[in-house]
Design an enzyme around this catalytic site. Structure first.
Site, PDB file in Angstrom:
ATOM      1  N   TRP A 168      21.721  90.429  77.611  1.00 22.79           N
ATOM      2  CA  TRP A 168      21.963  91.355  76.497  1.00 22.79           C
ATOM      3  C   TRP A 168      20.622  92.006  76.196  1.00 22.79           C
ATOM      4  CZ3 TRP A 168      25.129  88.058  72.361  1.00 22.79           C
ATOM      5  CH2 TRP A 168      26.402  87.753  72.917  1.00 22.79           C
ATOM      6  N   VAL A 170      18.582  95.552  74.305  1.00 21.47           N
ATOM      7  CA  VAL A 170      18.641  96.805  73.549  1.00 21.47           C
ATOM      8  C   VAL A 170      18.053  97.924  74.404  1.00 21.47           C
ATOM      9  CG1 VAL A 170      17.953  98.013  71.438  1.00 21.47           C
ATOM     10  CG2 VAL A 170      18.317  95.536  71.398  1.00 21.47           C
ATOM     11  N   GLU A 280      10.314 108.925  69.933  1.00 15.17           N
ATOM     12  CA  GLU A 280      10.246 107.555  70.440  1.00 15.17           C
ATOM     13  C   GLU A 280       9.458 106.597  69.556  1.00 15.17           C
ATOM     14  OE1 GLU A 280       8.928 108.048  74.491  1.00 15.17           O
ATOM     15  OE2 GLU A 280      10.987 108.284  75.200  1.00 15.17           O
TER      16      GLU A 280
HETATM   17  C1  LIG Z   1      15.713  99.734  68.347  1.00 12.13           C
HETATM   18  C2  LIG Z   1      15.229  99.365  69.721  1.00 12.13           C
HETATM   19  C3  LIG Z   1      15.290 100.300  70.748  1.00 12.13           C
HETATM   20  C4  LIG Z   1      14.857  99.992  72.035  1.00 12.13           C
HETATM   21  N1  LIG Z   1      14.977 100.922  73.044  1.00 12.13           N
HETATM   22  C5  LIG Z   1      14.646 100.588  74.320  1.00 12.13           C
HETATM   23  C6  LIG Z   1      14.885 101.493  75.398  1.00 12.13           C
HETATM   24  O1  LIG Z   1      15.435 102.583  75.212  1.00 12.13           O
HETATM   25  N2  LIG Z   1      14.508 101.119  76.655  1.00 12.13           N
HETATM   26  C7  LIG Z   1      13.933  99.891  76.894  1.00 12.13           C
HETATM   27  O2  LIG Z   1      13.601  99.570  78.042  1.00 12.13           O
HETATM   28  N3  LIG Z   1      13.702  99.014  75.892  1.00 12.13           N
HETATM   29  C8  LIG Z   1      14.068  99.335  74.621  1.00 12.13           C
HETATM   30  N4  LIG Z   1      13.860  98.433  73.607  1.00 12.13           N
HETATM   31  C9  LIG Z   1      13.138  97.184  73.908  1.00 12.13           C
HETATM   32  C10 LIG Z   1      13.974  96.176  74.661  1.00 12.13           C
HETATM   33  O3  LIG Z   1      15.177  95.937  73.969  1.00 12.13           O
HETATM   34  C11 LIG Z   1      13.217  94.870  74.803  1.00 12.13           C
HETATM   35  O4  LIG Z   1      12.059  95.063  75.596  1.00 12.13           O
HETATM   36  C12 LIG Z   1      14.031  93.729  75.379  1.00 12.13           C
HETATM   37  O5  LIG Z   1      13.166  92.650  75.644  1.00 12.13           O
HETATM   38  C13 LIG Z   1      14.746  94.132  76.650  1.00 12.13           C
HETATM   39  O6  LIG Z   1      15.550  93.067  77.078  1.00 12.13           O
HETATM   40  P1  LIG Z   1      15.170  92.212  78.362  1.00 12.13           P
HETATM   41  O7  LIG Z   1      13.903  91.492  77.989  1.00 12.13           O
HETATM   42  O8  LIG Z   1      16.320  91.301  78.509  1.00 12.13           O
HETATM   43  O9  LIG Z   1      14.970  93.166  79.488  1.00 12.13           O
HETATM   44  C14 LIG Z   1      14.318  98.711  72.307  1.00 12.13           C
HETATM   45  C15 LIG Z   1      14.280  97.753  71.290  1.00 12.13           C
HETATM   46  C16 LIG Z   1      14.746  98.060  70.009  1.00 12.13           C
HETATM   47  C17 LIG Z   1      14.755  96.997  68.958  1.00 12.13           C
HETATM   48 MN   LIG Z   2      16.489  89.261  79.006  1.00  7.08          MN
END
Ligand SMILES: Cc1cc2nc3c(=O)[nH]c(=O)nc-3n(C[C@H](O)[C@H](O)[C@H](O)COP(=O)(O)O)c2cc1C
Ligand SMILES: [Mn+2]
Length: 495
Positions: A168, A170, A280
């Site tokens: 999961w 974001v 961003e």
């Molecule tokens: C509001 C919000 C928006 C985000 N948008 C992005 C995005 O567009 N692209 C991205 O790579 N990470 C985005 N992130 C950060 C990732 O959710 C975060 O790095 C997370 O660790 C990704 O999940 P994973 O570690 O399982 O890959 C966002 C986080 C938040 C809270």
């Molecule tokens: Mn993860």
């Protein structure tokens, strides 16, 4: 099934915010085309209560938008109330308490989700040719954006082809047309890794995106847990109960049952479309969009009067700082503890727009290491820079633990007065890092490195467990009995 709470159910979360005066019900007719974005931006910047848009000029009647779900509050002592509610913590909870609550789940066994057969998110359905994303009030958030954004406060659901890793995460998704979205799936992020596994088999990635999810699930989906750790299990441990999930209509994935809107389908392995630009997390909007993977939508299911939560990214503080920044700090603290580093607190200063991380170094523990500044910085670089979290944040600041690193004024003071221009700025131009950092040039971005630095604000004496100098301030410069007297007589003095 367990009783739901603000952390486990978005509607409970909304009731909780209302009860604390942290949410304003707006009944004016509001336009999702820029007006929703402008109001929400002003809310972040004035720390006003979260806006619930009950009447929107586009989208099916009854559908709603919630802005600034984790914006900061202007109420003194309750600044973090919306963030704290994501974890069922009290309105007065401060960063250290919040981080501890988040990382305690690391010490406990995973709690797997529980499967339900029926749930509120199935009250309404559009399947196959009926799918039409434009029936939702999809907002244009900033005038410079390249399109309308459906997913700015929701998470992707994907699973490794072998079925052992549920991810999961974001990530943003922009509306491309009535049944496709487009958005980033960076190769170092888990959605990118899993997408690559499916693509290698020549298959589209089964995918879903959840909006108005249980707030604790949303926060964990923004946490850089290590690869192969399933976020749904972590949410279960964090909330002390299994996450109720339900199967998608058109693919085998399971999504949180207590959700407002579920979009499901698959990620193409060979189709790209232009996405962005978008205002961003770092506070800028660049001129150009980029080609990104296409997400085909095969079904949408939603609750009656569904609420689409949004983040209007930009100058802090918004959810990229309060949620992403906090979750990165939590993961970094857990990582430092695991590596045995003498770090007692980590904070991703919201004002620094998720571009730096401050490590509070316990100088008594540091002294026991009998190390030098250069060796200590190298140790941080070797251990910490290897982690998934460190890839995301370009600058690391080391300060002694007499500084409250959650107080930006103290961090600025330490940064200005404790780092030697020649000796304390350590540049790691070859370490890999996220290419979204504004100061990187094209070559850095292409190579995904170039921006990393450690700033050492530890005085040489602190490596022997001693401060360099005394602080000149009310707390340290006067005897206790005099301070007490001054406090007691404050009004008598005329204040
Ligand atoms: C509001 C919000 C928006 C985000 N948008 C992005 C995005 O567009 N692209 C991205 O790579 N990470 C985005 N992130 C950060 C990732 O959710 C975060 O790095 C997370 O660790 C990704 O999940 P994973 O570690 O399982 O890959 C966002 C986080 C938040 C809270
Ligand atoms: Mn993860």
């Amino acid at each position: 099934m367990d009783k739901q709470s603000p952390a486990t159910d978005f509607r409970e979360f909304i009731q909780h915010l209302k009860a604390h005066g942290e949410l304003i019900d707006i009944h004016e007719h509001v336009d999702p085309d820029l007006e929703v974005g402008a109001i929400t931006r002003r809310v972040y910047e004035t720390r006003a209560p979260a806006p619930m848009f009950n009447r929107l000029q586009t989208g099916d009647p009854g559908l709603r938008i919630l802005g600034a779900p984790a914006g900061m509050s202007r109420k003194k002592g309750q600044e973090y109330i919306r963030l704290a509610a994501h974890f069922n913590l009290p309105a007065s909870a401060q960063p250290a308490e919040i981080l501890n609550a988040i990382i305690m789940a690391k010490q406990k066994p995973a709690i797997a989700p529980i499967r339900l057969n029926d749930a509120p998110c199935k009250q309404n359905k559009m399947i196959g040719d009926d799918v039409d994303l434009t029936r939702f009030p999809v907002p244009l958030l900033h005038q410079e954006d390249g399109g309308r954004y459906f997913g700015t406060y929701g998470f992707h659901v994907v699973q490794s082809p072998d079925g052992t890793w549920d991810s999961w995460s974001v990530g943003r998704t922009m509306l491309h047309n009535r049944n496709t979205l487009v958005g980033p799936a960076m190769s170092m992020q888990h959605i990118g890794m899993i997408h690559a596994m499916w693509a290698k088999e020549g298959k589209r990635t089964p995918w879903a995106m959840v909006l108005g999810a249980p707030p604790a699930a949303m926060a964990v989906a923004g946490m850089p847990l290590p690869a192969w750790v399933s976020e749904p299990d972590y949410v279960g441990t964090l909330t002390h109960q299994p996450v109720p999930v339900i199967k998608c209509e058109t693919n085998p994935l399971y999504v949180p049952a207590f959700s407002e809107i579920v979009v499901e389908g698959e990620i193409s392995f060979d189709e790209l479309q232009m996405e962005g630009p978008m205002g961003e997390y770092h506070g800028y909007s660049f001129d150009e969009g980029k080609p990104q993977p296409v997400f085909h939508v095969r079904a949408i299911t939603w609750r009656d009067n569904a609420i689409l939560p949004i983040c209007v990214a930009g100058i802090p503080p918004e959810e990229n700082h309060t949620i992403w920044g906090t979750m990165m700090a939590a993961e970094a603290l857990a990582q430092c503890q695991k590596d045995g580093l003498p770090v007692d607190m980590v904070w991703c200063t919201y004002e620094a727009a998720s571009c730096w991380l401050v490590l509070s170094v316990d100088i008594n523990e540091l002294a026991k290491m009998e190390t030098t500044a250069n060796d200590f910085v190298e140790l941080i670089a070797d251990t910490f820079f290897k982690s998934h979290v460190a890839w995301l944040i370009p600058k690391v600041i080391l300060v002694a633990n007499d500084i409250d690193i959650t107080n930006v004024e103290q961090v600025v003071w330490a940064l200005a007065t404790r780092s030697h221009p020649k000796r304390d700025y350590h540049i790691y131009s070859q370490k890999p890092g996220i290419p979204m950092v504004p100061y990187l040039d094209d070559e850095d971005k292409e190579n995904e490195h170039g921006g990393k630095m450690i700033i050492n604000c530890l005085f040489p004496e602190e490596f022997r467990g001693k401060p360099r100098a005394r602080k000149a301030c009310f707390n340290d410069s006067y005897p206790d009995d005099l301070k007490q007297q001054v406090i007691e007589k404050w009004q008598q003095y005329g204040y």
